[in-house]
Design an enzyme around this catalytic site. Structure first.
Site, PDB file in Angstrom:
ATOM      1  N   LYS A   1      54.501  44.940 -24.102  1.00  0.00           N
ATOM      2  CA  LYS A   1      53.296  44.295 -24.625  1.00  0.00           C
ATOM      3  C   LYS A   1      52.082  44.748 -23.823  1.00  0.00           C
ATOM      4  CE  LYS A   1      50.972  39.837 -24.802  1.00  0.00           C
ATOM      5  NZ  LYS A   1      51.002  38.415 -24.446  1.00  0.00           N
TER       6      LYS A   1
ATOM      7  N   VAL B   1      61.526  30.068 -28.525  1.00  0.00           N
ATOM      8  CA  VAL B   1      61.322  30.919 -29.694  1.00  0.00           C
ATOM      9  C   VAL B   1      61.005  32.292 -29.138  1.00  0.00           C
ATOM     10  CG1 VAL B   1      60.633  29.163 -31.335  1.00  0.00           C
ATOM     11  CG2 VAL B   1      58.964  30.060 -29.739  1.00  0.00           C
TER      12      VAL B   1
ATOM     13  N   GLY C   1      42.745  32.172 -10.267  1.00  0.00           N
ATOM     14  CA  GLY C   1      42.715  31.902 -11.692  1.00  0.00           C
ATOM     15  C   GLY C   1      43.281  33.094 -12.407  1.00  0.00           C
TER      16      GLY C   1
ATOM     17  N   THR D   1      50.663  31.772 -22.179  1.00  0.00           N
ATOM     18  CA  THR D   1      50.675  31.216 -20.824  1.00  0.00           C
ATOM     19  C   THR D   1      51.871  30.313 -20.545  1.00  0.00           C
ATOM     20  OG1 THR D   1      49.190  29.513 -21.648  1.00  0.00           O
ATOM     21  CG2 THR D   1      48.205  31.327 -20.430  1.00  0.00           C
TER      22      THR D   1
END
Lengths: 553, 528
Positions: free
Chosen positions: A112, A81, A468, A378
């Site tokens: 973005k 999508v 991370g 993510t």
């Protein structure tokens, strides 16, 4: 001793197209077959020395003999999508030598700068989680401690007013970050909103040019070695048998190889992340695409809104225990900017992770490896990470378990930390207007997340880790954006008088505002893609927060 | 904002450091500088004792430490008899011969593949040639003369010919990492003077009694001179006596000594007028570990042994045989070493640092390196007077992890048998992963970078059996010419570097200008 250790993988079989399949095919075709291209020294260390490139000169390294086959069927739809991505995708594209403006045109992409979260802490609230930091540490104390104190003394500017990407997003402006590490314009990074279906198509062209063989067909059976259980081949409905040394499972939720064949097992996280359905509809775009994603909390989940060049992607992620499909669709339709372009597409998913993402000679990449709702964009990132780690731990033909065990250890660490960060969005809330919100607000959370939240609540400090995705600025954005305010700030803040501190904060806020006002509008940056005013931005690294925030990684 | 309980926050107004050695002064100096605008009175209490001559070998984190103090490198070197350091020489460790471990990466990426894979490939090639003639049993190492790691590392090649350079951005020298070795007595005085200049108060006395309140917080130290000092926060730097954290607060010590196999350390100074090396030396023998740290004109020597295996008298003769006669016989000292860590390092309002916090002989690190990291970790979670236990927990988790990683380094170098030990080690996984994939395992709170782990594996002659498949299509002759070209590039670069001793002489003569020049080199290198 016979040296068989570098007995190279000859045949790689990727089962499933879609974003995961074609990203994997593109990366492997480039790296395993690629000639030495200019992007070879994209890393800071490589380029800054004269020696890196000169040494490779003349030796044609790695002209491959490795065959890559991707099996997909026109009959199986992909989940693709409108997708929002993270800045790391730029690093991936650049490693592949992809031209930024060309890629953006091919995928209808927009820029973005972050995600706006509406109605999460409380109905009517909104904040932006930016690709960037808030202010900067003073005397070793992170900026948010100063902001907390100034708020106590009547400063009613949200912390976002001290973050350049937040203000730029709100003003619908965009520019490439500065390369001067001392500039305010170096305090952010950026990503894209793109059409994932078009991205897969683009990468298919890229991969086929580099020798990847696309095999049309549906997998009917999977053959395994009777002793080791390794997958030896897959047989398609049309009778074609495809042999391989290494199999990449990109078959989506069902995990055709990793689960249906190897029965690897799945760890479910529904008790922490209860949403299990989604419905998606593209619609006509609004006047101008915004340079940020919007995630609006609903009664039993949340709705996404992803602005592309030609349309807007919309979806509603919800929990079937608390909301019916009809209610979810109704709520989604009411929130659309314009006329829908297609019938609603309903999806079901199980949030969690495959117990081993790499089992025997099969590596699961994409939804077959695990699923986390796209709240922090993510999805593509975890695909990319899987591919990069696969390349780092690329095995020999025997697929020694040393490769898979480290791959699994590192990938698990990554996905578990993303999971905790997502749970935070649901748990750090004051909402008590529906059963769903009552559940997530009061549920028990993983111990490590509990410790992180308690530490922040009681002291204002953020638990530090090196590896991370989401580091201190992200945790601060969500905590403060969702009314999860600390009871104390670091007392070293009191080393400054309130007046001096407020003056410094005001100065920074005005600087941010002035810098943003000098930036072009996002719509002009997008328009520039067509007429070569914009030749892309060449600097990438694997960080969310921009060059000035080196200390976060 | 009603969420902040304005009145309940009380900031720390006084910190007392119970000191005994350089660790207390390192903390005092850093805190005095960092908290100078906070109105915190810092007091150090230490007994009067002569400081024995000694040398300290520091690590790369000393650069940040000095820069946070605002100390210029040249000024520092002049004041403390400092010399530069690129790494550590490892002799007979884990059965390896004699190699240099350096901080700086070996080679650069070539065609996106890390350099060590090319070396591994070359070694596998040369072994195959050997194997066609004879069978070699050891799968871990061999002494094939065909691959010399040292000649591919600028820092190692420079160190072996006593040449030194600072890093230079945008050049082959961009990723040079270095540290220092200093005269321990002068360094202590330098830190002490610095701390006193920033307002630290020194009391010369023994701690006789520690008064603990009902809440488990230390309230007052009663001193041998009749004074008593009160503070909001206490730092226990009393060494292995651990007067505050253990004697007063009862925090136990996790004994790891079984994994190390030695419990005594003999120290002495010997004269040495040869060129000043850019490394310290660690030597494994059947008697124990010998270590030596160069300072200008002398060497500080350590001999770590097991008291079960030999008497102090025997230890002296073994050490003299190894190092030669000491400068002064009365300065030969023997101390007890108890390897292990404090169960919690921060308890209530007391933080243990130095040997009170733990003692893990890492071979590549000195206890002061760990103290420097500890202060930074504490400043990152700086508490108010109430010392929220969650801050202490965060500090204790990360601190313990660091000691574990340090123990890993020791275990790798010493080839310790870690089966059944009281702590978990990552060494087995690291070794297995490196051996079978050529990759370095990632762990949080690590003390070596990826490039440094690779250097350490190579210094111990531990080789991967596998190289990155991306280079499997490089022809043998291309590989050889690539490596030859690289080695000659390294030789060329090193040839134009200045001698270490010559540079040190120049530093002793420098004026303010050169001082700021060296400083700006240092700064730009860090920003690059």
């Amino acid at each position: 001793m016979q040296n068989k250790t570098n007995d190279a993988v000859q045949n790689i079989v990727i089962v499933g197209g879609g974003t995961a399949g074609w990203m994997t095919a593109a990366a492997l075709s480039h790296l395993l077959k690629g000639s030495s291209i200019a992007q070879g020294c994209s890393s800071a260390q490589g380029c800054s020395s004269a020696q890196g490139s000169s040494l490779a000169e003349g030796s044609s390294l790695a002209e491959g003999s490795c065959k890559i086959t991707l099996i997909e069927s026109e009959q199986i739809g992909t989940v693709g999508v409108g997708e929002a991505t993270l800045p790391h995708l730029r690093f991936f594209n650049q490693r592949l030598g992809i031209d930024e403006p060309e890629f953006m045109q091919a995928t209808n992409a927009t820029y973005k700068l972050g995600i706006e979260f509406a109605n999460w802490g409380q109905q009517g609230d909104a904040y932006i989680h930016p690709f960037g930091d808030f202010g900067q540490p003073v005397n070793g104390v992170p900026f948010h401690h100063y902001w907390l104190k100034s708020k106590q003394h009547g400063n009613d500017h949200p912390i976002g007013d001290y973050s350049l990407p937040v203000v730029a997003a709100a003003q619908e402006r965009f520019d490439f970050p500065s390369q001067d590490p001392n500039s305010l314009l170096a305090t952010y990074s950026f990503a894209y909103h793109l059409d994932a279906g078009l991205y897969a198509k683009y990468l298919r062209g890229y991969s086929e040019e580099r020798g990847v063989i696309r095999q049309e067909g549906l997998v009917e059976s999977v053959q395994q070695d009777s002793e080791s259980g390794f997958i030896t081949s897959v047989t398609l409905k049309n009778g074609v048998q495809v042999d391989g040394d290494l199999f990449i499972d990109c078959s989506g939720f069902r995990g055709l190889l990793i689960e249906q064949t190897l029965e690897t097992g799945y760890e479910h996280w529904k008790h922490w992340l209860p949403c299990d359905r989604a419905v998606a509809i593209p619609c006509e775009k609004e006047e101008q695409p915004l340079p940020y994603t919007r995630a609006t909390a609903d009664r039993a989940g949340w709705r996404w809104r992803i602005p592309l060049q030609h349309r807007t992607g919309n979806g509603h992620v919800y929990c079937s225990d608390f909301m019916s499909d009809d209610e979810a669709l109704d709520s989604l339709q009411k929130g659309l900017d314009g006329k829908p372009f297609a019938e609603p597409n309903f999806l079901r998913f199980n949030t969690g992770r495959r117990k081993k993402m790499w089992n025997k000679n099969c590596v699961a990449i994409g939804l077959s490896a695990g699923f986390l709702e796209p709240l922090e964009s993510t999805g593509i990132h975890l695909i990319q990470l899987g591919i990069m780690k696969l390349i780092e731990f690329f095995p020999n033909k025997q697929v020694d378990s040393a490769f898979s065990s480290e791959f699994n250890r590192v990938m698990q660490m990554e996905i578990e930390r993303v999971k905790d960060f997502l749970i935070l969005h649901y748990h750090a809330t004051e909402r008590d207007d529906t059963e769903f919100w009552n559940y997530v607000r009061t549920m028990s959370v993983p111990d490590e997340l509990r410790r992180k939240m308690d530490l922040f609540k009681q002291t204002g400090h953020v638990v530090k880790y090196q590896e991370g995705l989401f580091l201190e600025p992200s945790w601060v954005a969500v905590y403060l954006g969702q009314r999860f305010l600390p009871q104390r700030y670091d007392t070293r803040v009191d080393g400054f008088s309130v007046g001096d501190m407020q003056a410094q904060l005001d100065k920074l806020r005005v600087e941010v505002l002035n810098s943003v006002q000098a930036m072009p509008l996002h719509k002009d940056a997008i328009a520039g893609l067509e007429n070569q005013l914009n030749d892309g931005w060449k600097n990438t690294d694997m960080s969310l927060y921009g060059t000035r925030s080196r200390n976060f990684h | 904002m009603n969420a902040i309980e304005k009145n309940s926050i009380e900031k720390i107004r006084s910190i007392v450091i119970a000191g005994n050695d350089i660790h207390g002064w390192a903390v005092a100096a850093r805190l005095a500088r960092s908290l100078r605008s906070q109105g915190v009175q810092i007091t150090i209490v230490e007994p009067n004792h002569a400081v024995v001559p000694n040398a300290l070998t520091l690590s790369t984190n000393a650069l940040d430490f000095h820069s946070d103090l605002g100390v210029q490198e040249v000024e520092l070197l002049k004041n403390v008899g400092g010399v530069y350091k690129y790494g550590t020489r490892l002799q007979n460790c884990r059965g390896s011969k004699d190699n240099l471990f350096c901080y700086s990466p070996t080679g650069e990426l070539v065609d996106r593949v890390k350099f060590h894979h090319y070396l591994s490939r070359q070694r596998i090639n040369s072994r195959q040639r050997i194997n066609s003639h004879e069978q070699i049993n050891s799968h871990e190492r061999d002494s094939s003369p065909e691959v010399k790691v040292a000649e591919h590392s600028i820092a190692t090649t420079a160190a072996l010919s006593n040449k030194f350079t600072h890093p230079e951005p945008n050049s082959a020298l961009h990723n040079i990492d270095y540290a220092f070795q200093v005269d321990g007595v002068r360094y202590l005085h330098f830190l002490a003077q610095f701390a006193l200049r920033y307002g630290v108060k020194r009391l010369e006395a023994e701690v006789e009694k520690v008064v603990v309140g009902d809440n488990g917080f230390i309230q007052t130290l009663m001193l041998s001179n009749g004074e008593s000092v009160h503070a909001d926060f206490f730092i226990d730097a009393t060494g292995s006596k651990a007067l505050l954290i253990e004697e007063a607060l009862g925090v136990t010590y996790d004994d790891w000594s079984q994994a190390f196999g030695y419990d005594r350390r003999l120290e002495m100074i010997t004269p040495d007028n040869s060129e000043t090396p850019l490394f310290n030396t660690v030597t494994k023998t059947r008697h124990g570990w010998f270590r030596s740290i160069p300072i200008q004109g002398a060497r500080h020597c350590h001999f770590s042994y097991s008291s079960a295996a030999m008497s102090e008298e025997q230890a002296r003769s073994v050490a003299f045989a190894e190092f030669g006669q000491p400068i002064r016989d009365d300065l030969v000292s023997v101390s007890e070493q108890r390897q292990g860590v404090r169960h919690t390092h921060w308890q209530g309002n007391c933080l243990a640092i130095g040997e009170a916090a733990g003692f893990v002989e890492a071979l590549l690190f000195s206890p002061l390196d760990l103290t420097i990291n500890a202060i930074e970790r504490w400043l990152a979670v700086y508490p108010d007077k109430s010392c929220n236990y969650l801050l202490a927990q965060e500090y204790n988790i990360t601190t313990r992890n660091e000691y574990l990683r340090v123990a890993d380094v020791h275990a790798l170098i010493a080839d310790s048998n870690l089966a059944g030990q009281a702590f978990s080690s990552s060494v087995e996984h690291r070794l297995e992963l490196f051996r079978s994939t050529g990759q370095v395992a990632f762990y949080e709170s690590d003390v070596l970078s990826e490039a440094q782990w690779i250097n350490l594996f190579f210094a111990l002659e531990l080789w991967p059996e596998f190289y990155d498949p991306l280079i499997s299509k490089v022809s043998d002759s291309d590989l050889r010419s690539l490596l030859d070209k690289h080695a000659s590039h390294v030789r060329d670069v090193v040839a134009r570097l200045p001698k270490h001793d010559q540079l040190l002489q120049e530093i002793l003569k420098t004026t303010q200008n050169a001082d700021s020049q060296a400083k700006s080199n240092q700064t730009s290198a860090r920003n690059s």
